[in-house]
Design an enzyme around this catalytic site. Structure first.
Site, PDB file in Angstrom:
ATOM      1  CG  ASP A 230       5.935 -17.671  -7.403  1.00  0.00           C
ATOM      2  OD1 ASP A 230       5.040 -18.391  -6.938  1.00  0.00           O
ATOM      3  OD2 ASP A 230       6.164 -17.570  -8.621  1.00  0.00           O
TER       4      ASP A 230
ATOM      5  CG  HIS B 105       5.276 -16.967  -1.746  1.00  0.00           C
ATOM      6  ND1 HIS B 105       4.205 -17.790  -1.539  1.00  0.00           N
ATOM      7  CD2 HIS B 105       5.818 -17.348  -2.943  1.00  0.00           C
ATOM      8  CE1 HIS B 105       4.092 -18.647  -2.543  1.00  0.00           C
ATOM      9  NE2 HIS B 105       5.057 -18.396  -3.413  1.00  0.00           N
TER      10      HIS B 105
ATOM     11  CG  ASP C 136       1.641 -17.619  -5.491  1.00  0.00           C
ATOM     12  OD1 ASP C 136       0.405 -17.511  -5.421  1.00  0.00           O
ATOM     13  OD2 ASP C 136       2.217 -18.714  -5.571  1.00  0.00           O
TER      14      ASP C 136
ATOM     15  CG  HIS D 290       0.292 -19.444  -2.166  1.00  0.00           C
ATOM     16  ND1 HIS D 290       0.552 -19.853  -0.880  1.00  0.00           N
ATOM     17  CD2 HIS D 290       0.890 -20.363  -2.954  1.00  0.00           C
ATOM     18  CE1 HIS D 290       1.276 -20.961  -0.895  1.00  0.00           C
ATOM     19  NE2 HIS D 290       1.500 -21.284  -2.154  1.00  0.00           N
TER      20      HIS D 290
END
Length: 656
Positions: A20, A22, A60, A129
């Site tokens: 993650d 991001h 992600d 995502h």
């Protein structure tokens, strides 16, 4: 099992664990725009400094399904800088690459590509995502895979039957099977596990000699009956599970005694929501594997923006909330807390030149109904250049009266609360009935029913459906006119027949409300809450079942997970779970004809007494619920292609 002292480096696989990242989160924010990229560079630099064999990401990598050109440019530049070079790769890749990377343009592991010079391979699955979508079902990781910078695995091209084929590595006497499963909508994957449609392949020969590592990106926390993946669903031959998607850092291995494997949850490297889980210090993990033993070393990240959060219950403070100047006193109290956090951030700064100076601060203020809140934006103006999130430092949340203890409030405050919350404490139909009982006889209802008025008022108040009352009047007048045309020939009996018809509808409560709300649903809503349900609480209608048109949505059938209100919707093959948004409902009403609409059954009893969850049924999240074990079944072992060391035959796991 974990081991604190690993043996010879020639036999030890070293893997850097992270999930993650991001990349691109808040990229347009002048203060926080580069946070994710800066920390990602730190992660890659740690991999170089620790001389790991490869990097394993749990999904992600990007925050958006279609990252901007700037984010892609920054990511590619960092991967070229830290993952390419002359340092030789110290392990062998044994499994059939055409099977492991069959979804890739070049089905080959990047460090064996003669056109590339890779020093630290990076393996990654996709998350919710950056999941595949659109024509060809591509995602951003497909682009990085085509460039040879990332080894993208765990992509399922057939969601009817999932076979997870492991990536197989060997370093000295250590053999590793790496299983990967990219993000799939939790409800769908949960159902597939129960139906025995998820199978994990194992080496046929000497399968007990392999260390089995799995990485997945799903809900670990129970958010609903099927909106998560229980650890018990995973095969018990696994040794370690790397869990992505959950942002709280719980990187220390946690043993699942039922399945006899360990779970590590590295968490995110950047805070994407201001909650308690994100406030836990961020780490990456150095996983070392030697034969069947492993250990994980926590490595704190030095460039993460500091984040502090605190819950403040005004009832529990010493502030006098009945004072006319209570709002100013609460403002001063909150300012003191924020100033303390700013001072704490200065003291706890790592000193890393790339760690941001401005911290994230969140105060969740729970206030009683009698308190008048102040402007959050005005409060944040005084902290410009001191705090990173000046617009949402404070989050006000009204404390329900039911949860207040009698000792926490005085008599005057109690009277005020009861007066203000009188409408909340009684059902709408009770208030309507009481009103018309006290109304003058000449002003009593003659055509409209109290049940219909109750429903219309509830729609108007709770869900802001402005045309609810007008729709009720129009509907019941037309219904009464139709009844009179069929039943009355003598005009002198009209008043009596209207009264009889009204009393008949008043007694048939269920039919009356269902009939009205069915008519209301066919009308476009001019104003409604995006997350509100189409049916609201009503204790009279426990056993009523109605059909509700399922609105078309623009999503691709997968929950996006952007904050609390993701725009994704259920897939075409799945039942609708969330209430449609205002936009989707309006579009469905305009574009769909009633006989073509998909319908779903909704039991009104599931919408009873649900508090602030927008009309949806509260689900018991306790751990007492018995988890149904998924089916395990054997199938014919597929033979792999290729020769030499890649010609390894698999068998289906039959562990229970």
């Amino acid at each position: 099992m974990p081991n604190k002292s690993m043996g010879s480096e020639d036999d030890t696989l070293q893997i850097l664990l992270a999930t993650d990242c991001h990349l691109g989160y808040q990229e347009n924010d002048a203060v926080r725009g580069s946070d994710s990229i800066v920390t990602f560079e730190e992660i890659l630099k740690i991999a170089v400094d620790k001389e790991v064999d490869f990097i394993l990401l749990g999904g992600d990598l990007f925050h958006e399904n279609k990252p901007s050109r700037k984010v892609l440019h920054d990511c590619i530049s960092l991967l070229r800088k830290y993952c390419m070079g002359d340092r030789p790769v110290q392990f062998e890749f044994l499994s059939d690459q055409s099977e492991n990377f069959k979804h890739c343009a070049q089905p080959i592991v990047n460090f064996e590509d003669s056109n590339l010079n890779v020093s630290i391979p990076l393996f990654s699955i996709h998350g919710n995502h950056d999941d595949p979508a659109g024509p060809g079902c591509y995602c951003s990781l497909d682009l990085l895979s085509a460039t040879g910078l990332v080894n993208y695995f765990g992509k399922c091209t057939d969601l009817q039957d999932i076979n997870i084929s492991p990536l197989m590595f060997q370093k000295g006497r250590t053999k590793l099977c790496l299983y990967g499963l990219g993000s799939i909508r939790d409800e769908r994957l949960h159902r597939m596990f129960l139906e025995g449609k998820v199978k994990m392949l194992r080496p046929r020969e000497n399968c007990d000699d392999w260390f089995n590592l799995m990485v997945l990106h799903q809900n670990r926390t129970k958010h609903g009956a099927k909106n998560y993946i229980p650890e018990q669903f995973l095969d018990n031959f696994l040794d370690l599970v790397v869990w992505g998607h959950e942002h709280e850092c719980r990187i220390d291995p946690e043993e699942n005694v039922l399945q006899a494997f360990y779970v590590t949850q590295p968490g995110s490297s950047v805070a994407t929501s201001l909650c308690h889980g994100e406030a836990v210090p961020k780490h990456v993990g150095l996983l070392q594997i030697r034969k069947k033993e492993f250990q994980i070393t926590k490595i704190p990240l030095q460039t993460v923006r500091q984040f502090y959060i605190k819950d403040v219950d005004l009832i529990e403070t010493s502030l006098n909330l009945n004072d006319p100047d209570s709002s100013e006193k609460v403002t001063e109290y909150c300012q003191e807390l924020v100033d303390q956090f700013i001072q704490k951030a200065e003291e706890e700064h790592t000193g890393h030149p790339k760690q941001p100076k401005l911290p994230l601060i969140r105060l969740r203020v729970f206030y009683p109904p009698t308190f008048d809140t102040f402007s959050v934006q005005r409060f944040g103006h005084s902290y410009v250049s001191k705090v990173a999130n000046t617009k949402d430092i404070i989050l006000f949340s009204r404390k329900k009266f039911e949860k207040l203890k009698a000792t926490e409030i005085d008599n005057e405050m109690l009277k005020t609360i009861l007066k203000q919350e009188g409408f909340d404490k009684q059902r709408v139909e009770d208030l309507v009935k009481k009103y018309f009982e006290q109304t003058d006889e000449n002003k009593r209802l003659q055509v409209l029913s109290e049940v219909g008025i109750s429903s219309a008022v509830q729609e108007f108040v709770d869900k802001e459906v402005k045309e609810a009352i007008l729709s009720l009047v129009d509907h019941q007048v037309k219904k009464t006119q139709g009844h009179l045309e069929d039943k009355v020939e003598d005009h002198t009996l009209i008043d009596d027949e209207i009264s009889k018809f009204r009393e008949e509808r008043q007694r048939n409560v269920q039919a009356e409300v269902v009939d009205f709300r069915a008519i209301l649903k066919t009308k476009p809503r001019s104003s409604r809450r995006s997350s509100g349900s189409d049916l609201e609480d009503d204790n009279h209608f426990n056993n009523t079942t109605v059909e509700i048109p399922a609105a078309k949505t623009r999503g691709r059938g997968r929950g996006r997970g952007r904050g609390r209100g993701g725009r994704g919707a259920a897939s075409n093959n799945d039942s609708v779970v969330a209430a449609p948004s205002r936009r989707a409902t309006s579009r469905a009403a305009k574009q769909e004809t009633p006989n073509k609409r998909k319908t779903r059954q909704t039991n009104l009893s599931s919408f009873l007494n649900t508090g602030n969850n927008n009309g949806f049924q509260e689900i018991d999240l306790s751990d007492d619920e018995e988890i149904v074990q998924p089916k395990r079944r054997k199938v014919a072992a597929p033979k792999t292609q290729g020769g030499g060391r890649r010609g390894i035959v698999y068998q289906i796991s039959d562990s229970d």
